[in-house]
Design a protein around this motif. Sequence first.
Motif, PDB file in Angstrom:
ATOM      1  N   ARG A 157       0.831  -1.212   0.000  1.00  0.00           N
ATOM      2  CA  ARG A 157       0.000   0.000   0.000  1.00  0.00           C
ATOM      3  C   ARG A 157       0.862   1.256   0.000  1.00  0.00           C
ATOM      4  O   ARG A 157       0.557   2.252  -0.666  1.00  0.00           O
ATOM      5  CB  ARG A 157      -0.918   0.010   1.226  1.00  0.00           C
ATOM      6  CG  ARG A 157      -2.021  -1.038   1.181  1.00  0.00           C
ATOM      7  CD  ARG A 157      -2.866  -0.990   2.431  1.00  0.00           C
ATOM      8  NE  ARG A 157      -3.659   0.231   2.515  1.00  0.00           N
ATOM      9  CZ  ARG A 157      -4.878   0.380   2.017  1.00  0.00           C
ATOM     10  NH1 ARG A 157      -5.461  -0.635   1.388  1.00  0.00           N
ATOM     11  NH2 ARG A 157      -5.533   1.511   2.143  1.00  0.00           N
ATOM     12  N   ASN A 158       1.960   1.223   0.752  1.00  0.00           N
ATOM     13  CA  ASN A 158       2.852   2.388   0.836  1.00  0.00           C
ATOM     14  C   ASN A 158       3.612   2.622  -0.461  1.00  0.00           C
ATOM     15  O   ASN A 158       4.012   3.754  -0.761  1.00  0.00           O
ATOM     16  CB  ASN A 158       3.865   2.209   1.963  1.00  0.00           C
ATOM     17  CG  ASN A 158       3.237   2.283   3.343  1.00  0.00           C
ATOM     18  OD1 ASN A 158       2.061   2.613   3.481  1.00  0.00           O
ATOM     19  ND2 ASN A 158       4.015   1.968   4.370  1.00  0.00           N
ATOM     20  N   HIS A 159       3.846   1.528  -1.229  1.00  0.00           N
ATOM     21  CA  HIS A 159       4.667   1.615  -2.444  1.00  0.00           C
ATOM     22  C   HIS A 159       3.945   0.919  -3.595  1.00  0.00           C
ATOM     23  O   HIS A 159       4.373  -0.156  -4.050  1.00  0.00           O
ATOM     24  CB  HIS A 159       6.036   0.970  -2.203  1.00  0.00           C
ATOM     25  CG  HIS A 159       6.790   1.552  -1.057  1.00  0.00           C
ATOM     26  ND1 HIS A 159       7.571   2.680  -1.164  1.00  0.00           N
ATOM     27  CD2 HIS A 159       6.848   1.169   0.249  1.00  0.00           C
ATOM     28  CE1 HIS A 159       8.094   2.961   0.012  1.00  0.00           C
ATOM     29  NE2 HIS A 159       7.670   2.063   0.889  1.00  0.00           N
ATOM     30  N   PRO A 160       2.884   1.504  -4.097  1.00  0.00           N
ATOM     31  CA  PRO A 160       2.128   0.854  -5.188  1.00  0.00           C
ATOM     32  C   PRO A 160       2.954   0.668  -6.443  1.00  0.00           C
ATOM     33  O   PRO A 160       2.638  -0.200  -7.269  1.00  0.00           O
ATOM     34  CB  PRO A 160       0.959   1.819  -5.418  1.00  0.00           C
ATOM     35  CG  PRO A 160       1.398   3.128  -4.833  1.00  0.00           C
ATOM     36  CD  PRO A 160       2.298   2.791  -3.690  1.00  0.00           C
ATOM     37  N   GLU A 161       4.043   1.437  -6.572  1.00  0.00           N
ATOM     38  CA  GLU A 161       4.886   1.282  -7.757  1.00  0.00           C
ATOM     39  C   GLU A 161       5.872   0.132  -7.591  1.00  0.00           C
ATOM     40  O   GLU A 161       6.490  -0.315  -8.567  1.00  0.00           O
ATOM     41  CB  GLU A 161       5.654   2.586  -8.019  1.00  0.00           C
ATOM     42  CG  GLU A 161       6.851   2.852  -7.104  1.00  0.00           C
ATOM     43  CD  GLU A 161       6.459   3.188  -5.664  1.00  0.00           C
ATOM     44  OE1 GLU A 161       7.357   3.232  -4.801  1.00  0.00           O
ATOM     45  OE2 GLU A 161       5.257   3.424  -5.404  1.00  0.00           O
ATOM     46  N   GLY A 162       6.052  -0.342  -6.365  1.00  0.00           N
ATOM     47  CA  GLY A 162       7.000  -1.422  -6.099  1.00  0.00           C
ATOM     48  C   GLY A 162       6.331  -2.777  -6.152  1.00  0.00           C
ATOM     49  O   GLY A 162       5.114  -2.912  -6.277  1.00  0.00           O
ATOM     50  N   ARG A 163       7.146  -3.829  -6.071  1.00  0.00           N
ATOM     51  CA  ARG A 163       6.636  -5.194  -6.068  1.00  0.00           C
ATOM     52  C   ARG A 163       7.006  -5.820  -4.735  1.00  0.00           C
ATOM     53  O   ARG A 163       8.144  -5.693  -4.262  1.00  0.00           O
ATOM     54  CB  ARG A 163       7.222  -5.988  -7.228  1.00  0.00           C
ATOM     55  CG  ARG A 163       7.019  -5.313  -8.578  1.00  0.00           C
ATOM     56  CD  ARG A 163       7.599  -6.150  -9.697  1.00  0.00           C
ATOM     57  NE  ARG A 163       6.833  -7.383  -9.873  1.00  0.00           N
ATOM     58  CZ  ARG A 163       7.310  -8.457 -10.497  1.00  0.00           C
ATOM     59  NH1 ARG A 163       8.543  -8.474 -10.958  1.00  0.00           N
ATOM     60  NH2 ARG A 163       6.563  -9.539 -10.638  1.00  0.00           N
ATOM     61  N   VAL A 164       6.050  -6.525  -4.127  1.00  0.00           N
ATOM     62  CA  VAL A 164       6.239  -7.097  -2.791  1.00  0.00           C
ATOM     63  C   VAL A 164       5.986  -8.600  -2.837  1.00  0.00           C
ATOM     64  O   VAL A 164       4.970  -9.051  -3.385  1.00  0.00           O
ATOM     65  CB  VAL A 164       5.303  -6.433  -1.761  1.00  0.00           C
ATOM     66  CG1 VAL A 164       5.531  -7.034  -0.367  1.00  0.00           C
ATOM     67  CG2 VAL A 164       5.524  -4.922  -1.724  1.00  0.00           C
ATOM     68  N   SER A 205       6.135 -18.019 -11.983  1.00  0.00           N
ATOM     69  CA  SER A 205       5.064 -18.944 -12.343  1.00  0.00           C
ATOM     70  C   SER A 205       4.533 -19.699 -11.132  1.00  0.00           C
ATOM     71  O   SER A 205       3.428 -20.250 -11.181  1.00  0.00           O
ATOM     72  CB  SER A 205       5.563 -19.940 -13.393  1.00  0.00           C
ATOM     73  OG  SER A 205       6.473 -20.871 -12.826  1.00  0.00           O
ATOM     74  N   MET A 206       5.289 -19.713 -10.055  1.00  0.00           N
ATOM     75  CA  MET A 206       4.892 -20.478  -8.872  1.00  0.00           C
ATOM     76  C   MET A 206       4.350 -19.612  -7.744  1.00  0.00           C
ATOM     77  O   MET A 206       3.937 -20.135  -6.707  1.00  0.00           O
ATOM     78  CB  MET A 206       6.072 -21.308  -8.364  1.00  0.00           C
ATOM     79  CG  MET A 206       6.461 -22.411  -9.317  1.00  0.00           C
ATOM     80  SD  MET A 206       7.508 -23.654  -8.552  1.00  0.00           S
ATOM     81  CE  MET A 206       7.357 -24.974  -9.754  1.00  0.00           C
ATOM     82  N   LEU A 207       4.360 -18.313  -7.914  1.00  0.00           N
ATOM     83  CA  LEU A 207       3.826 -17.413  -6.899  1.00  0.00           C
ATOM     84  C   LEU A 207       2.322 -17.230  -7.077  1.00  0.00           C
ATOM     85  O   LEU A 207       1.800 -17.293  -8.191  1.00  0.00           O
ATOM     86  CB  LEU A 207       4.522 -16.056  -6.970  1.00  0.00           C
ATOM     87  CG  LEU A 207       6.023 -16.054  -6.664  1.00  0.00           C
ATOM     88  CD1 LEU A 207       6.612 -14.673  -6.951  1.00  0.00           C
ATOM     89  CD2 LEU A 207       6.300 -16.464  -5.233  1.00  0.00           C
ATOM     90  N   GLY A 213      -1.799  -6.694  -4.195  1.00  0.00           N
ATOM     91  CA  GLY A 213      -0.522  -6.567  -4.887  1.00  0.00           C
ATOM     92  C   GLY A 213       0.638  -7.324  -4.288  1.00  0.00           C
ATOM     93  O   GLY A 213       1.792  -7.015  -4.606  1.00  0.00           O
ATOM     94  N   VAL A 214       0.398  -8.323  -3.437  1.00  0.00           N
ATOM     95  CA  VAL A 214       1.476  -9.094  -2.838  1.00  0.00           C
ATOM     96  C   VAL A 214       1.511 -10.485  -3.474  1.00  0.00           C
ATOM     97  O   VAL A 214       0.488 -11.165  -3.569  1.00  0.00           O
ATOM     98  CB  VAL A 214       1.298  -9.224  -1.308  1.00  0.00           C
ATOM     99  CG1 VAL A 214       2.366 -10.127  -0.707  1.00  0.00           C
ATOM    100  CG2 VAL A 214       1.352  -7.842  -0.658  1.00  0.00           C
ATOM    101  N   ALA A 215       2.702 -10.901  -3.909  1.00  0.00           N
ATOM    102  CA  ALA A 215       2.900 -12.233  -4.470  1.00  0.00           C
ATOM    103  C   ALA A 215       3.369 -13.159  -3.354  1.00  0.00           C
ATOM    104  O   ALA A 215       4.368 -12.870  -2.682  1.00  0.00           O
ATOM    105  CB  ALA A 215       3.921 -12.200  -5.597  1.00  0.00           C
TER     106      ALA A 215
END
Length: 396
Positions: A157-164, A205-207, A213-215
């Motif tokens: 939520r704090n970093h919508p441009e990032g990937r978590v 492919s396994m996440l 937005g969290v894998a």
Amino acid sequence: MTERRAIIVAGSAGPQDVANGILQRYGFAPAVPAMRLADALDQLRRERFDLLVLPLQGISEADLSAVDRESRASSTLVIGTAPQADPDLILRAMRSGVHEFLVYPSSPRDLSAAVDRLMRRARSGSAQAGSAIAVYSGKGGLGTSTVAVNIAFALARNHPEGRVALVDMAAAGGDLRVMLNLKPAYDMGDLVKKVDRLDADLLHSMLTLCPGGVAVLPSSESPEAADLLDGSVANSVISQLRSSFAFTVIDCEHHISERTIAALDSADHIVVVTQLTVPALRSTQRTLALAQRLGYADTKLHVVVNRHQSGDVVSVSDAAELLSRKVFYTIPNDYRASTAALMKGVAVVDHDAASHLAKSYTGLAAQLNGGPAAGQSANARGTGSRIGRLLGRRRT
């Protein structure tokens, strides 16, 4: 293109012609042999080598320290071998900078797989690596998984441009699957079976991608996965996650194993979860003592008090006095909000972002990333005597 160089001590990679054939496939020149470890370390100081293979059987702490020092100084990857997979020896070696362990004599296939993993790690390490946060407590029931989940979703939520990414490092039967109501197509058990082919495409492919937005990579449901998820595999998985995601949050199991050490070693930040109870704080004391023996910097460790409420018999300042460390953050006790989110299979920050509990998780995530955390201030050590009565003699 310059050929890579390897140095092999006392034939620890097996027959020289077989080892050279394998190394050649990865761009290595014929390996330089060394009779003794001291000779190999002396050559590392004078020349550039990409790979060191050494025997670990009977190795001293002084020699392990020297391997760690010289390999770090020269950015040399290290494979250690021994006749048996002794867990204590493997842990000592991992803490001393050995990246891969093989049982000697190793098969050509195992040696090739180890070199392949190291080469992949070197390629991914050359890219900008994301931040890793390990969430750990030496005692179950303190809400460690809940904290890990909400840190991950708060970062998203704090970093919508990032990937978590959020990974469950329990060998089997971890909590993330249940907490987030996941029905994943794949889990950690599937991934470790293919770790010799691990790359960004296979990992993605396994996440399981969750709303928010969290894998997520949940633990396996099979107890047999514990035999495959060792420290080397855990390192490979975390390294690949860091190369692909801005933030990787690791939910650690509650005891020290190869994979736990690998997660703690790899992390930029370790969130040590505790509560203001006698058993929890005593467990936290042991965790901090272990962290000190492992050589972790104080700045890497963050004590977080979970389920804090004003009526706790032990105060935050009491805890800081007992632990000889400031409490980094406190998370309020809100059973209703936490349970409601759990029943829906979502993080608190996504269930009710306006709640005091959600704002607390958001603040913790911000502070771990170097930002301000509203409503939190540094907790100075207490000076009262109540903690001495509750928990025994004061530490000095």
